[in-house]
Write a protein that holds these residues in place. Structure first.
Motif, PDB file in Angstrom:
ATOM      1  N   UNK A  75       0.852  -1.187   0.000  1.00 28.78           N
ATOM      2  CA  UNK A  75       0.000   0.000   0.000  1.00 28.78           C
ATOM      3  C   UNK A  75       0.882   1.229   0.000  1.00 28.78           C
ATOM      4  N   UNK A  76       0.346   2.289  -0.590  1.00 28.24           N
ATOM      5  CA  UNK A  76       1.017   3.580  -0.568  1.00 28.24           C
ATOM      6  C   UNK A  76       0.061   4.580   0.058  1.00 28.24           C
ATOM      7  N   UNK A  77       0.641   5.568   0.715  1.00 26.92           N
ATOM      8  CA  UNK A  77      -0.149   6.558   1.445  1.00 26.92           C
ATOM      9  C   UNK A  77       0.297   7.956   1.034  1.00 26.92           C
ATOM     10  N   UNK A  78      -0.657   8.854   0.849  1.00 25.67           N
ATOM     11  CA  UNK A  78      -0.378  10.273   0.647  1.00 25.67           C
ATOM     12  C   UNK A  78      -1.055  11.037   1.774  1.00 25.67           C
ATOM     13  N   UNK A  79      -0.332  11.948   2.383  1.00 23.35           N
ATOM     14  CA  UNK A  79      -0.871  12.796   3.458  1.00 23.35           C
ATOM     15  C   UNK A  79      -1.453  11.962   4.595  1.00 23.35           C
ATOM     16  N   UNK A  80      -0.649  11.022   5.086  1.00 22.89           N
ATOM     17  CA  UNK A  80      -1.096  10.070   6.098  1.00 22.89           C
ATOM     18  C   UNK A  80      -1.255  10.618   7.497  1.00 22.89           C
ATOM     19  N   UNK A  81      -0.770  11.821   7.733  1.00 15.91           N
ATOM     20  CA  UNK A  81      -0.921  12.423   9.063  1.00 15.91           C
ATOM     21  C   UNK A  81      -0.400  11.500  10.154  1.00 15.91           C
ATOM     22  N   UNK A  82      -0.983  11.624  11.334  1.00 11.23           N
ATOM     23  CA  UNK A  82      -0.556  10.826  12.477  1.00 11.23           C
ATOM     24  C   UNK A  82      -0.953   9.362  12.327  1.00 11.23           C
ATOM     25  N   UNK A  83      -1.985   9.098  11.554  1.00 13.06           N
ATOM     26  CA  UNK A  83      -2.452   7.721  11.377  1.00 13.06           C
ATOM     27  C   UNK A  83      -1.405   6.857  10.683  1.00 13.06           C
ATOM     28  N   UNK A  84      -0.621   7.467   9.806  1.00 18.64           N
ATOM     29  CA  UNK A  84       0.412   6.758   9.055  1.00 18.64           C
ATOM     30  C   UNK A  84       1.731   7.540   9.135  1.00 18.64           C
ATOM     31  N   UNK A  85       2.067   7.976  10.317  1.00 15.14           N
ATOM     32  CA  UNK A  85       3.260   8.811  10.517  1.00 15.14           C
ATOM     33  C   UNK A  85       4.502   8.127   9.967  1.00 15.14           C
ATOM     34  N   UNK A  86       5.164   8.798   9.033  1.00 16.67           N
ATOM     35  CA  UNK A  86       6.393   8.285   8.455  1.00 16.67           C
ATOM     36  C   UNK A  86       6.216   7.194   7.409  1.00 16.67           C
ATOM     37  N   UNK A  87       4.978   6.815   7.109  1.00 16.20           N
ATOM     38  CA  UNK A  87       4.735   5.742   6.142  1.00 16.20           C
ATOM     39  C   UNK A  87       4.242   6.349   4.829  1.00 16.20           C
ATOM     40  N   UNK A  88       4.962   6.082   3.768  1.00 14.75           N
ATOM     41  CA  UNK A  88       4.484   6.450   2.422  1.00 14.75           C
ATOM     42  C   UNK A  88       4.263   5.213   1.572  1.00 14.75           C
ATOM     43  N   UNK A  89       4.954   4.139   1.891  1.00 13.65           N
ATOM     44  CA  UNK A  89       4.773   2.853   1.208  1.00 13.65           C
ATOM     45  C   UNK A  89       5.109   1.747   2.197  1.00 13.65           C
ATOM     46  N   UNK A  90       4.376   0.664   2.117  1.00 16.49           N
ATOM     47  CA  UNK A  90       4.576  -0.409   3.081  1.00 16.49           C
ATOM     48  C   UNK A  90       3.998  -1.704   2.517  1.00 16.49           C
ATOM     49  N   UNK A  96      -4.942 -13.008  10.871  1.00 15.01           N
ATOM     50  CA  UNK A  96      -5.952 -13.982  11.239  1.00 15.01           C
ATOM     51  C   UNK A  96      -6.459 -14.741  10.024  1.00 15.01           C
ATOM     52  N   UNK A  97      -7.622 -15.366  10.185  1.00 18.70           N
ATOM     53  CA  UNK A  97      -8.122 -16.245   9.132  1.00 18.70           C
ATOM     54  C   UNK A  97      -9.356 -15.724   8.409  1.00 18.70           C
ATOM     55  N   UNK A  98      -9.976 -14.683   8.898  1.00 20.19           N
ATOM     56  CA  UNK A  98     -11.245 -14.242   8.327  1.00 20.19           C
ATOM     57  C   UNK A  98     -11.151 -13.215   7.219  1.00 20.19           C
ATOM     58  N   UNK A  99      -9.938 -12.755   6.901  1.00 26.20           N
ATOM     59  CA  UNK A  99      -9.738 -11.748   5.861  1.00 26.20           C
ATOM     60  C   UNK A  99     -10.543 -10.480   6.136  1.00 26.20           C
ATOM     61  N   UNK A 100     -10.605 -10.092   7.416  1.00 28.63           N
ATOM     62  CA  UNK A 100     -11.302  -8.864   7.803  1.00 28.63           C
ATOM     63  C   UNK A 100     -10.368  -7.874   8.488  1.00 28.63           C
ATOM     64  N   UNK A 101      -9.107  -8.237   8.584  1.00 30.78           N
ATOM     65  CA  UNK A 101      -8.131  -7.311   9.153  1.00 30.78           C
ATOM     66  C   UNK A 101      -6.784  -7.548   8.490  1.00 30.78           C
ATOM     67  N   UNK A 102      -5.988  -6.479   8.489  1.00 36.15           N
ATOM     68  CA  UNK A 102      -4.665  -6.573   7.896  1.00 36.15           C
ATOM     69  C   UNK A 102      -3.639  -5.974   8.840  1.00 36.15           C
ATOM     70  N   UNK A 103      -2.408  -6.432   8.694  1.00 35.77           N
ATOM     71  CA  UNK A 103      -1.318  -5.990   9.567  1.00 35.77           C
ATOM     72  C   UNK A 103      -0.323  -5.188   8.738  1.00 35.77           C
ATOM     73  N   UNK A 104      -0.037  -3.969   9.218  1.00 39.84           N
ATOM     74  CA  UNK A 104       0.972  -3.127   8.579  1.00 39.84           C
ATOM     75  C   UNK A 104       2.348  -3.665   8.939  1.00 39.84           C
ATOM     76  N   UNK A 105       3.180  -3.890   7.951  1.00 42.90           N
ATOM     77  CA  UNK A 105       4.502  -4.474   8.179  1.00 42.90           C
ATOM     78  C   UNK A 105       5.430  -3.534   8.949  1.00 42.90           C
TER      79      UNK A 105
END
Length: 150
Positions: A75-90, A96-105
């Motif tokens: 994923x790539x992020x533009x203007x991520x603010x505090x929610x994605x501080x320092x992340x532009x690509x990850x 889990x197993x239900x495909x309803x959540x994801x983990x940022x690396x």
């Protein structure tokens, strides 16, 4: 002539059946990643932190989910603010197993998501960062981002 029509009809039925079988063979993970795929923006949505509307801080926010040719989720992020501080690509993976959540690396933050009515809603919590008995300036808490597909 009747035989030609029967052959054509049979060919159409067979083609339709094969196409339906092919789409049924898509894995649940692939279906989930396909539903996330694309660019999502705050236009028409909102961003809340611990119930407080902070959408104005994310007016130009966008997140783009995709999968590489090797199957890696990025994923790539533009203007991520505090929610994605320092992340532009990850890189991300399903959690889990239900495909309803994801983990940022990059920071191991788990983001739950739902997609309904053409909106993606991400919910996740950023912990209260306390260093040397003092608070670090910045936002933390329970984030809820309702995003529209661009």
């Amino acid at each position: 002539m009747k035989r030609i029509y029967q052959s054509v009809i049979m060919l159409l039925v067979l083609t339709t059946a094969l196409m339906n079988c092919k789409s049924d063979n898509v894995s649940p993970e692939k279906k989930a990643s396909n539903s996330l795929s694309g660019t999502w923006v705050t236009t028409g949505g909102y961003v809340k932190v611990s119930g407080t509307d902070v959408t104005n801080d994310y007016t130009n926010f966008s997140i783009n989910f995709s999968t590489t040719n090797t199957g890696e989720h990025v994923y790539t992020v533009a203007n991520g603010g505090h929610a994605f501080a320092g992340i532009t690509a990850d890189v991300w993976s399903f959690d889990g197993t239900g495909f309803t959540s994801l983990r940022r690396s990059s920071d191991d933050v788990v983001m739950s998501y739902t997609i309904a009515d053409k909106f993606l809603t991400l919910t996740f919590t950023l912990p209260d960062p306390v260093i040397d008995d003092g608070r670090v300036s910045g936002l933390y808490g329970a984030f809820e981002m309702k995003l529209a597909k661009k």
